[in-house]
Design a protein around this motif. Structure first.
Motif, PDB file in Angstrom:
ATOM      1  N   GLY A 294       0.412  -1.279  -0.134  1.00 26.69           N
ATOM      2  CA  GLY A 294       0.097   0.191  -0.447  1.00 26.69           C
ATOM      3  C   GLY A 294       1.315   1.482  -0.085  1.00 26.69           C
ATOM      4  N   ASP A 295      -0.033   1.997   0.130  1.00 30.24           N
ATOM      5  CA  ASP A 295       0.836   3.831   0.242  1.00 30.24           C
ATOM      6  C   ASP A 295       1.447   4.396   1.505  1.00 30.24           C
ATOM      7  OD1 ASP A 295      -1.458   4.799   1.227  1.00 30.24           O
ATOM      8  OD2 ASP A 295      -2.583   6.374  -0.287  1.00 30.24           O
ATOM      9  N   GLY A 296       1.077   3.158   2.596  1.00 33.14           N
ATOM     10  CA  GLY A 296       1.849   4.073   4.139  1.00 33.14           C
ATOM     11  C   GLY A 296       0.900   4.719   4.363  1.00 33.14           C
ATOM     12  N   THR A 297      -0.249   4.762   4.288  1.00 33.07           N
ATOM     13  CA  THR A 297      -2.135   4.951   5.071  1.00 33.07           C
ATOM     14  C   THR A 297      -2.397   3.608   5.275  1.00 33.07           C
ATOM     15  OG1 THR A 297      -2.935   5.887   2.835  1.00 33.07           O
ATOM     16  CG2 THR A 297      -1.039   7.295   3.884  1.00 33.07           C
ATOM     17  N   HIS A 298      -4.045   4.586   5.648  1.00 28.00           N
ATOM     18  CA  HIS A 298      -5.128   3.809   6.504  1.00 28.00           C
ATOM     19  C   HIS A 298      -6.373   4.928   6.237  1.00 28.00           C
ATOM     20  CE1 HIS A 298      -7.601   1.665   8.282  1.00 28.00           C
ATOM     21  NE2 HIS A 298      -6.312   0.209   8.439  1.00 28.00           N
ATOM     22  N   PRO A 299      -7.615   4.676   5.759  1.00 25.59           N
ATOM     23  CA  PRO A 299      -8.512   5.762   6.454  1.00 25.59           C
ATOM     24  C   PRO A 299      -8.849   5.856   7.651  1.00 25.59           C
ATOM     25  CG  PRO A 299      -9.240   3.256   4.581  1.00 25.59           C
ATOM     26  CD  PRO A 299      -8.178   2.793   5.354  1.00 25.59           C
ATOM     27  N   TRP A 300      -8.391   4.942   8.696  1.00 28.35           N
ATOM     28  CA  TRP A 300      -8.498   5.904  10.129  1.00 28.35           C
ATOM     29  C   TRP A 300      -7.398   6.842  10.099  1.00 28.35           C
ATOM     30  CZ3 TRP A 300      -8.033   0.906  13.375  1.00 28.35           C
ATOM     31  CH2 TRP A 300      -9.395  -0.798  12.650  1.00 28.35           C
ATOM     32  N   PHE A 301      -6.781   7.375   9.581  1.00 29.41           N
ATOM     33  CA  PHE A 301      -6.137   8.448   9.406  1.00 29.41           C
ATOM     34  C   PHE A 301      -6.665   9.633   9.803  1.00 29.41           C
ATOM     35  CE2 PHE A 301      -1.524   7.127   8.279  1.00 29.41           C
ATOM     36  CZ  PHE A 301      -1.143   5.578   8.341  1.00 29.41           C
TER      37      PHE A 301
ATOM     38  N   LEU B 146      -1.926   8.986  14.053  1.00 29.67           N
ATOM     39  CA  LEU B 146      -1.223   7.307  13.646  1.00 29.67           C
ATOM     40  C   LEU B 146      -0.598   8.427  12.229  1.00 29.67           C
ATOM     41  CD1 LEU B 146      -4.555   4.790  13.834  1.00 29.67           C
ATOM     42  CD2 LEU B 146      -2.216   5.261  15.429  1.00 29.67           C
ATOM     43  N   LYS B 147       0.492   7.739  12.386  1.00 30.04           N
ATOM     44  CA  LYS B 147       1.252   8.560  10.893  1.00 30.04           C
ATOM     45  C   LYS B 147       1.593   7.382   9.764  1.00 30.04           C
ATOM     46  CE  LYS B 147       1.238  11.868  13.141  1.00 30.04           C
ATOM     47  NZ  LYS B 147       0.684  13.339  13.116  1.00 30.04           N
ATOM     48  N   PHE B 148       2.321   5.747  10.076  1.00 31.83           N
ATOM     49  CA  PHE B 148       1.914   5.006   9.122  1.00 31.83           C
ATOM     50  C   PHE B 148       1.275   3.478   9.038  1.00 31.83           C
ATOM     51  CE2 PHE B 148       5.304   1.070   8.196  1.00 31.83           C
ATOM     52  CZ  PHE B 148       4.952   1.512   6.928  1.00 31.83           C
ATOM     53  N   TYR B 149       0.771   2.871   7.935  1.00 34.19           N
ATOM     54  CA  TYR B 149       0.233   1.792   7.917  1.00 34.19           C
ATOM     55  C   TYR B 149       1.796   0.777   6.911  1.00 34.19           C
ATOM     56  CZ  TYR B 149      -2.907  -1.977   7.195  1.00 34.19           C
ATOM     57  OH  TYR B 149      -4.052  -2.728   5.889  1.00 34.19           O
ATOM     58  N   SER B 150       1.585  -0.201   7.546  1.00 32.28           N
ATOM     59  CA  SER B 150       1.410  -1.342   6.228  1.00 32.28           C
ATOM     60  C   SER B 150       1.183  -2.803   6.279  1.00 32.28           C
ATOM     61  CB  SER B 150       2.978  -1.342   5.893  1.00 32.28           C
ATOM     62  OG  SER B 150       3.586  -2.309   4.948  1.00 32.28           O
ATOM     63  N   ASN B 151       0.265  -3.037   5.591  1.00 27.79           N
ATOM     64  CA  ASN B 151      -0.476  -4.314   5.339  1.00 27.79           C
ATOM     65  C   ASN B 151       0.388  -5.858   5.080  1.00 27.79           C
ATOM     66  OD1 ASN B 151      -1.981  -6.330   6.357  1.00 27.79           O
ATOM     67  ND2 ASN B 151      -2.968  -6.254   4.192  1.00 27.79           N
ATOM     68  N   GLN B 152       1.463  -5.121   4.630  1.00 27.25           N
ATOM     69  CA  GLN B 152       2.677  -6.767   4.214  1.00 27.25           C
ATOM     70  C   GLN B 152       3.098  -6.979   5.201  1.00 27.25           C
ATOM     71  OE1 GLN B 152       4.831  -5.167   1.215  1.00 27.25           O
ATOM     72  NE2 GLN B 152       4.421  -6.342  -0.354  1.00 27.25           N
ATOM     73  N   ARG B 153       3.461  -9.097   5.540  1.00 30.42           N
ATOM     74  CA  ARG B 153       4.108  -9.646   6.927  1.00 30.42           C
ATOM     75  C   ARG B 153       5.190  -8.820   6.713  1.00 30.42           C
ATOM     76  NH1 ARG B 153      -0.268 -10.455   5.768  1.00 30.42           N
ATOM     77  NH2 ARG B 153      -0.092  -8.507   7.837  1.00 30.42           N
ATOM     78  N   GLY B 154       6.443  -8.558   8.391  1.00 33.27           N
ATOM     79  CA  GLY B 154       7.076  -8.938   8.850  1.00 33.27           C
ATOM     80  C   GLY B 154       8.004  -8.009  10.128  1.00 33.27           C
TER      81      GLY B 154
ATOM     82  N   LEU C  51       6.972  11.041  15.823  1.00 35.34           N
ATOM     83  CA  LEU C  51       7.886  10.207  14.621  1.00 35.34           C
ATOM     84  C   LEU C  51       8.066  10.956  13.609  1.00 35.34           C
ATOM     85  CD1 LEU C  51       5.530   7.549  15.137  1.00 35.34           C
ATOM     86  CD2 LEU C  51       8.105   7.257  15.591  1.00 35.34           C
ATOM     87  N   HIS C  52       9.697  11.358  12.893  1.00 35.91           N
ATOM     88  CA  HIS C  52       9.346  11.981  11.758  1.00 35.91           C
ATOM     89  C   HIS C  52       9.804  10.790  10.407  1.00 35.91           C
ATOM     90  CE1 HIS C  52       9.580  15.321  14.052  1.00 35.91           C
ATOM     91  NE2 HIS C  52      10.475  14.635  14.954  1.00 35.91           N
ATOM     92  N   GLN C  53       9.199  10.644   9.784  1.00 30.51           N
ATOM     93  CA  GLN C  53       9.295  10.319   8.598  1.00 30.51           C
ATOM     94  C   GLN C  53      10.562  10.382   8.134  1.00 30.51           C
ATOM     95  OE1 GLN C  53       7.183   9.367   4.537  1.00 30.51           O
ATOM     96  NE2 GLN C  53       6.005   8.107   5.891  1.00 30.51           N
ATOM     97  N   THR C  54      11.231   9.481   7.510  1.00 30.34           N
ATOM     98  CA  THR C  54      12.484   9.863   6.593  1.00 30.34           C
ATOM     99  C   THR C  54      11.938   8.962   5.228  1.00 30.34           C
ATOM    100  OG1 THR C  54      13.971   8.566   7.523  1.00 30.34           O
ATOM    101  CG2 THR C  54      13.764  10.521   8.620  1.00 30.34           C
ATOM    102  N   TYR C  55      11.690   7.978   5.298  1.00 31.35           N
ATOM    103  CA  TYR C  55      11.838   6.949   3.381  1.00 31.35           C
ATOM    104  C   TYR C  55      10.618   6.709   3.605  1.00 31.35           C
ATOM    105  CZ  TYR C  55      12.633   3.293   0.653  1.00 31.35           C
ATOM    106  OH  TYR C  55      12.094   2.936  -0.688  1.00 31.35           O
ATOM    107  N   LEU C  56       9.901   6.398   2.485  1.00 29.25           N
ATOM    108  CA  LEU C  56       8.915   6.044   2.162  1.00 29.25           C
ATOM    109  C   LEU C  56       9.048   5.181   1.225  1.00 29.25           C
ATOM    110  CD1 LEU C  56       6.258   4.603   2.845  1.00 29.25           C
ATOM    111  CD2 LEU C  56       5.011   6.252   1.479  1.00 29.25           C
ATOM    112  N   ARG C  57       9.003   3.612   1.190  1.00 28.77           N
ATOM    113  CA  ARG C  57       8.623   3.394  -0.569  1.00 28.77           C
ATOM    114  C   ARG C  57       7.684   3.494  -1.562  1.00 28.77           C
ATOM    115  NH1 ARG C  57       9.222  -2.387   0.971  1.00 28.77           N
ATOM    116  NH2 ARG C  57       6.886  -2.416  -0.268  1.00 28.77           N
ATOM    117  N   PRO C  58       8.026   3.744  -2.440  1.00 27.60           N
ATOM    118  CA  PRO C  58       6.626   3.890  -3.064  1.00 27.60           C
ATOM    119  C   PRO C  58       5.806   2.625  -3.769  1.00 27.60           C
ATOM    120  CG  PRO C  58       8.409   5.092  -4.511  1.00 27.60           C
ATOM    121  CD  PRO C  58       8.781   4.097  -3.650  1.00 27.60           C
ATOM    122  N   TYR C  59       4.703   3.110  -3.375  1.00 24.55           N
ATOM    123  CA  TYR C  59       3.187   1.750  -3.998  1.00 24.55           C
ATOM    124  C   TYR C  59       3.567   2.109  -5.531  1.00 24.55           C
ATOM    125  CZ  TYR C  59      -0.951  -0.362  -4.652  1.00 24.55           C
ATOM    126  OH  TYR C  59      -1.832  -1.351  -4.714  1.00 24.55           O
TER     127      TYR C  59
END
Length: 565
Positions: A470-477, A483-491, A534-542
């Protein structure tokens, strides 16, 4: 003493991880003949020799202090044998252990003998002290001519020293049936100094009870875990996984359980079915069995040895002056979930008498804040700490199983670190099967509230299946600005902590349906010293088309999913 054949090619861990050869093969076992103890302590070998390698469950270390740590192994010639005892003869074995200052075991610093008894499923816990602070070590075991894989561990810095920057990874929620433990392997390859497991190390369900869309890639063995034999057998199945063994051998672990180590959504003395059922006595018996098996399979100190259905799990680990790790137990002492559990608009969630930690643990934690002189105070715990309201309207609909179901308890602890003037407060969380990151506040309903801490939430290792990018966001934001970041992949999450900042890389794998996927960084956040938030310094493009897909809810209770609004 003659050695059984043991080569790099024959060991599944020898192929695990790269430089330092955390794990065995020719480096760790090149000096296998040197693994001896004084003649007076040489282990007796009554009866027949073991029919195979007893170190199929690997090795581990944990709970490091500035002068020592715990070493662990459990003997099992057949992890899948019925009865939960790994196919071991019903007698005590004397297990030699050895600690070295180098991965070739040329500089032995400690050695000795431990007893592996059938009453404890032939598990071994060796507590060491008196070692120099801030050092790296390697360790291994031997019994009946068989030599274990080698593990890498370390002591914490001296209490008055910051030491070197700390590389720490944390994980949670590894449902064996839902996929392969690739994230454990990738975390081991990152060569962390410390690993935290925040709960749901194993799951209690029998085959077919907890399935994901498309079917489970692999299956549990045996019935739902209820008896001690059931739990022992299930841990043996999990620990026979080579990726999990690699992660245990890579670094010392700090562990806490959540619910599935016993059963889904248990609370204190209340089983999943609720307090109005006649099953409470049976549940306490089940809890005692689960705690016993948990201890037998984790590198914990004897202070955590269970006593019936009780276990001392919350504890504090000091990493020099750099960090305090406050490891919490949010299951054993909590009140029952309010309003029947699930996501609810529930006035009882705000009852000031309700607690998720129990009064004694809460007092211990707040007193720890008051006494802290650490640069970073880090809470290692199980369930979502900050507020997550899933309703965009006037109602507040939150999870009764998380800290949202115990808001007064959350406020007391948050105010505890604020009043104590803790320099940097960070909460680490598992449970929800997705990466999240957010700011922590004293009043989440006050639009002008400023952050007083940060929360980093790791996704599951496997639970829920692959998920989706995804793009790092969520509708709940939109209605949860903290809330600042969300990803639905495993890791997993890999952090680097020094005096100036804590940097968190949210690592993801594209699939867990097949083994061997590569890990990549989805996002990086930084927490600066004395700058809450929190300060975001990187987000991998979706780049993938489509939308986020819902995965089964973590509690298997309703169709509402963690990954959907």
């Amino acid at each position: 003493m003659p050695e059984a054949p043991h080569t790099a090619a024959s060991s599944p861990l020898a192929r695990a991880v790269g430089r330092r050869s955390l794990l065995v093969g020719s480096l760790a076992l090149g000096a296998a003949g040197a693994l001896t103890v004084p003649a007076a302590a040489a282990p007796a070998r009554p009866g027949r020799r073991l029919p195979g390698d007893p170190f199929t469950l690997g090795v581990a270390s944990g709970d490091p202090d500035h002068d020592g740590f715990v070493l662990w192994t459990r003997l099992a010639v057949d992890p899948h044998a019925a009865g939960g005892l790994g196919g071991m003869p019903s007698r005590t074995f004397r297990v030699e252990w050895q600690v070295a200052a180098d991965d070739r075991f040329r500089r032995i610093v400690r050695h000795g003998v431990a007893q592996a008894r059938p009453q404890s499923a032939h598990s071994v816990h060796v507590e060491l002290s008196g070692l120099p602070a801030g050092r790296e070590y390697w360790y291994r075991f031997r019994v009946d001519g068989h030599v274990s894989p080698a593990g890498r561990t370390r002591t914490a810095p001296h209490p008055f020293s910051f030491g070197e920057p700390l590389t720490m990874g944390f994980v949670s929620c590894s449902q064996f049936e839902h996929g392969y433990f690739t994230s454990y392997r990738r975390l081991a390859e990152d060569e962390p100094d410390l690993i935290l497991h925040l709960g749901d190390y194993q799951y209690e369900y029998k085959k077919g009870d907890y399935t994901i869309p498309g079917g489970n890639p692999r299956d549990h063995e045996g019935p739902e875990t209820v008896s001690l034999a059931d739990y022992r057998h299930r841990y043996a199945q999990y620990r026979s996984d080579p990726d999990l063994r690699a992660a245990h051998a890579a670094a010392p672990w700090l562990v806490v359980f959540d619910d599935h180590e016993v059963e889904n959504n248990w609370a204190g003395t209340v089983p999943e079915e609720g307090s109005d059922t006649p099953s409470t006595a049976a549940f306490l018996k089940r809890r005692a069995a689960a705690f016993q098996a948990y201890y037998e399979n984790m590198p914990l100190r004897r202070t955590s040895l269970p006593h019936g259905p009780g276990m001392q799990l919350y504890r504090r680990i000091r990493w020099g002056r750099l960090a305090n790790f406050h490891m919490l137990d949010t299951r054993q002492f909590r009140d029952d979930q309010a309003c029947g559990d699930g996501y609810k608009n529930c006035a009882a969630a705000d009852d000031p008498s309700r607690t998720i930690t129990g009064g004694v643990q809460e007092k211990w934690l707040i007193e720890g804040f008051r006494r802290s002189a650490a640069r970073w105070d880090i809470l290692g715990q199980q369930v979502f700490f900050g507020q997550r309201d899933r309703d965009a309207g006037p109602l507040k609909v939150t999870s009764m199983d998380a800290w949202d179901g115990y808001t007064a308890s959350r406020e007391r602890i948050t105010r505890g670190w604020v009043d104590a003037r803790v320099r940097n407060a960070v909460v680490l969380t598992g449970d929800v099967h997705a990466h999240w990151a957010g700011d922590l506040e004293l009043d989440y309903d006050d639009p002008s509230a400023r952050p007083v801490g940060s929360e980093l939430v790791c996704s599951s290792v496997t639970t829920g299946g692959d998920g989706a990018d995804g793009d790092g966001t969520h509708p709940w934001f939109k209605h949860n600005p903290a809330l600042k970041f969300y990803s639905n992949q495993r890791g997993y999450v890999l952090t680097r902590i020094d005096r100036a900042q804590m940097k968190a890389d949210f690592k993801t794998v594209p699939t867990v349906r097949t083994p061997g996927a590569a890990a990549s960084t989805k996002a990086t956040y930084v927490i600066e010293d004395r700058v809450p938030g929190l300060h975001q310094t990187y987000l991998r493009p979706y780049t993938k088309p489509g939308t986020l897909t819902a995965t089964p809810d973590l509690d298997r209770q309703t169709v509402e999913a963690e990954t959907a609004p």
